[in-house]
Design a protein around this motif. Structure first.
Motif, short mmCIF file in Angstrom:
data_model
loop_
_atom_site.label_atom_id
_atom_site.label_comp_id
_atom_site.label_asym_id
_atom_site.label_seq_id
_atom_site.Cartn_x
_atom_site.Cartn_y
_atom_site.Cartn_z
N GLU A 1 -9.52 -3.82 -10.45
CA GLU A 1 -10.60 -4.25 -9.45
C GLU A 1 -10.55 -5.37 -9.23
N GLU A 2 -10.10 -6.06 -9.15
CA GLU A 2 -10.12 -7.88 -9.04
C GLU A 2 -9.52 -7.50 -7.28
N LEU A 3 -9.32 -6.62 -6.91
CA LEU A 3 -8.27 -6.50 -5.30
C LEU A 3 -9.42 -4.98 -4.68
N SER A 4 -10.41 -4.96 -5.43
CA SER A 4 -11.28 -3.82 -4.35
C SER A 4 -11.38 -4.35 -3.04
N SER A 5 -11.53 -5.77 -2.63
CA SER A 5 -12.35 -5.99 -1.50
C SER A 5 -11.13 -7.04 -1.22
N VAL A 6 -11.39 -7.18 -0.20
CA VAL A 6 -10.39 -8.69 0.20
C VAL A 6 -11.13 -10.11 -0.33
N PRO A 7 -12.32 -10.20 0.26
CA PRO A 7 -12.85 -11.42 -0.41
C PRO A 7 -12.92 -11.80 -2.00
N GLU B 1 -1.95 -13.60 10.12
CA GLU B 1 -3.09 -13.86 11.07
C GLU B 1 -3.08 -15.67 11.24
N MET B 2 -1.63 -16.27 10.54
CA MET B 2 -1.70 -17.63 10.68
C MET B 2 -0.42 -17.61 12.33
N LEU B 3 -0.22 -16.86 12.36
CA LEU B 3 0.94 -16.22 12.82
C LEU B 3 0.21 -16.15 14.41
N GLY B 4 -0.86 -15.46 14.59
CA GLY B 4 -1.51 -14.97 15.49
C GLY B 4 -1.72 -13.10 15.34
N TYR B 5 -1.65 -12.60 14.46
CA TYR B 5 -1.70 -11.09 14.90
C TYR B 5 -3.26 -11.30 14.08
N HIS B 6 -4.38 -10.50 15.00
CA HIS B 6 -5.53 -10.24 14.80
C HIS B 6 -5.57 -8.53 13.80
N PHE B 7 -6.53 -9.25 12.83
CA PHE B 7 -6.80 -7.61 11.99
C PHE B 7 -8.77 -7.74 11.93
N THR B 8 -8.71 -6.74 12.13
CA THR B 8 -10.53 -6.03 11.68
C THR B 8 -10.57 -6.01 10.34
N ASP B 9 -11.99 -6.60 10.16
CA ASP B 9 -12.47 -6.48 8.35
C ASP B 9 -11.90 -4.88 7.96
N ASP B 10 -12.20 -3.39 8.54
CA ASP B 10 -11.90 -2.60 8.10
C ASP B 10 -10.08 -2.49 7.79
N GLU B 11 -9.36 -3.05 8.78
CA GLU B 11 -8.07 -3.14 8.51
C GLU B 11 -7.23 -4.47 7.71
N ARG B 12 -8.87 -5.39 6.82
CA ARG B 12 -7.66 -6.31 6.18
C ARG B 12 -7.82 -5.01 4.96
N GLU B 13 -9.22 -4.48 5.06
CA GLU B 13 -9.71 -3.76 3.59
C GLU B 13 -8.61 -2.91 3.89
N ALA B 14 -7.87 -2.10 4.63
CA ALA B 14 -7.18 -1.12 4.24
C ALA B 14 -6.02 -1.14 4.56
N LEU B 15 -5.24 -2.63 4.46
CA LEU B 15 -4.11 -2.87 3.39
C LEU B 15 -4.16 -3.49 2.05
N LEU B 16 -4.99 -4.12 2.40
CA LEU B 16 -5.22 -4.28 0.81
C LEU B 16 -5.57 -2.95 -0.40
N HIS B 17 -5.98 -1.93 0.70
CA HIS B 17 -5.93 -0.78 -0.20
C HIS B 17 -4.98 0.05 -0.76
N LEU B 18 -3.88 0.03 0.51
CA LEU B 18 -2.47 0.18 -0.37
C LEU B 18 -1.79 0.19 -1.32
N ARG C 1 -10.47 -14.63 -4.25
CA ARG C 1 -11.12 -14.92 -5.43
C ARG C 1 -9.79 -15.19 -6.28
N PHE C 2 -9.29 -13.93 -6.78
CA PHE C 2 -8.80 -13.40 -7.81
C PHE C 2 -7.21 -14.26 -7.49
N ALA C 3 -6.49 -14.26 -6.03
CA ALA C 3 -5.69 -15.37 -5.65
C ALA C 3 -5.94 -16.89 -6.16
N GLU C 4 -6.95 -17.10 -5.95
CA GLU C 4 -7.29 -18.67 -5.97
C GLU C 4 -7.04 -18.32 -7.34
#
Length: 384
Positions: A252-258, A219-236, A262-265
């Motif tokens: 469990e801490e990776l069950s959603s992007v938000p 995303e910093m490089l300009g790619y656009h993702f929907t919320d569903d795409e972000r969640e799916a990539l993390l799910h993978l 927080r876990f990454a922080e």
């Protein structure tokens, strides 16, 4: 609670910094994460201890490729019983969308993985100690980077994480390889102050590096993702982490992007920073563009690629981490601006043309796969 092979395990190992701040911001999770620094992957460790000859190695490979047999050893049966059936939370549609979303990033993925995911990991001195002990990445940085890329490319193919898919199989081989590395570095004089080698906390951190950091970097490089795409990539990558032996409590801490963000922080907050081994590994990674250059054009372009890589290391990680890793060319952090302008233009076209998302994913997937094969020079990784 004890470390593997009987080394004592305090509630907080020495490597865990900013304990008070972590407890204040993250509550009980801060203490839980600390305990996972002393835990490994018992099922894989038992298999590694059970293996003593080529016959048992072949039994593992046969189980990976075609399934477990009743005659196989108990450690092998226990390992495969834990992963032969998918957890109830796994969603096949999300895996497919996550794979397609990752494919869209294409060769930009290699810059993100190298300049952010790996460099960010090197900022934690204890986390890179297994690499420092084996010497693999410092001496063979291009090969190891290519093998990491091969694992990722295998994982992001459609149906790759089905039971006998290539991504599933490679994840299991990497899991066993980590168990053997743990055995080796314990014997080589591992310091319990670092926690356990390739521990659960660091394994979960790797999942974060391959998922959330890649999303943020793209995303910093300009790619656009929907919320569903972000969640799916993390799910993978959450499911890949499961196959790779990451504890389900951490997953469990990776069950959603938000929640994952927080876990990454928390992970970032408690890392102790780099040491000489970290700096050596970072320097080796920076040299890869020049080392893999073969054609005259590639050799001429290598110095520019080095500066772009340095600039992205600053843009992705921030000045504090990049400076701590002694990355030069700080002014090149602004290279992200023209790169983002180009990618955003291409993304606007993709989003405006019906059906182009699938085409872009397919083209970029072939491009990065070809790039990885070139780096490997036809020598497929064994992950042993």
């Amino acid at each position: 609670m004890t470390l593997v092979y009987g080394a004592p395990a305090p509630a907080f190992v020495e490597r865990y910094v900013n304990r008070t701040e972590a407890r204040k911001r993250f509550g009980q999770l801060a203490d839980e994460y600390a305990r996972f620094m002393t835990r490994t992957d018992p099922l894989a460790d038992e298999v590694a201890a059970w293996m003593r000859g080529s016959e048992r190695r072949e039994a593992f490979e046969r189980a990976v490729r075609s399934g477990i047999r009743a005659s196989d050893g108990a450690p092998l049966r226990k390992l495969f019983a834990s992963i032969d059936e998918r957890p109830t939370w796994v969603n096949a549609d999300a895996l497919a969308l996550g794979a397609q979303t990752y494919q869209r990033i294409g060769k930009s993925m290699m810059f993100i993985l190298s300049a952010w995911s790996l460099m960010n990991g090197y900022h934690s001195a204890p986390a890179v100690k297994p690499l420092a002990f084996t010497g693999q990445l410092e001496r063979m940085a291009p090969r190891r980077l290519a093998e990491t890329g091969r694992f990722i490319v295998a994982t992001i193919q459609r149906r790759a994480l089905e039971r006998f898919g290539e991504g599933f199989q490679i994840a299991l081989r990497v899991r066993l390889m980590h168990a053997f590395v743990r055995q080796r570095v314990w014997r080589a004089g591992w310091n319990p102050a670092w926690g356990a080698p390739i521990n659960q906390a660091d394994m979960a951190g790797t999942v974060v590096e391959f998922s959330l950091l890649v999303i943020a970097g793209a995303e910093m490089l300009g790619y656009h993702f929907t919320d569903d795409e972000r969640e799916a990539l993390l799910h993978l990558w959450r499911y890949s982490g499961f196959v790779s032996g990451v504890d389900e409590r951490l997953l469990e801490e990776l069950s959603s992007v938000p929640r994952g963000a927080r876990f990454a922080e928390l992970i970032d907050l408690v890392q102790p920073g780099p040491d000489d081994d970290s700096l050596a590994l970072a320097a080796a990674l920076r040299r890869v563009p020049a080392q893999v250059a073969e054609r005259p054009f590639e050799k001429a372009l290598a110095p520019l690629m080095l500066r772009v890589h340095d600039g992205l290391t600053y843009a992705f990680n921030g000045d504090e981490i990049a400076s701590a890793l002694q990355i030069p060319n700080r002014r090149w952090r602004h290279v992200v601006v023209p790169l983002r302008a180009v990618v955003r233009t291409l993304e606007r076209i993709r989003r405006s043309v019906p059906g182009s998302t699938r085409v872009v994913a397919s083209v970029n997937n072939r491009a990065v796969s070809s790039h990885i094969q070139g780096l490997l020079k036809g020598l497929e990784p064994t992950y042993r």
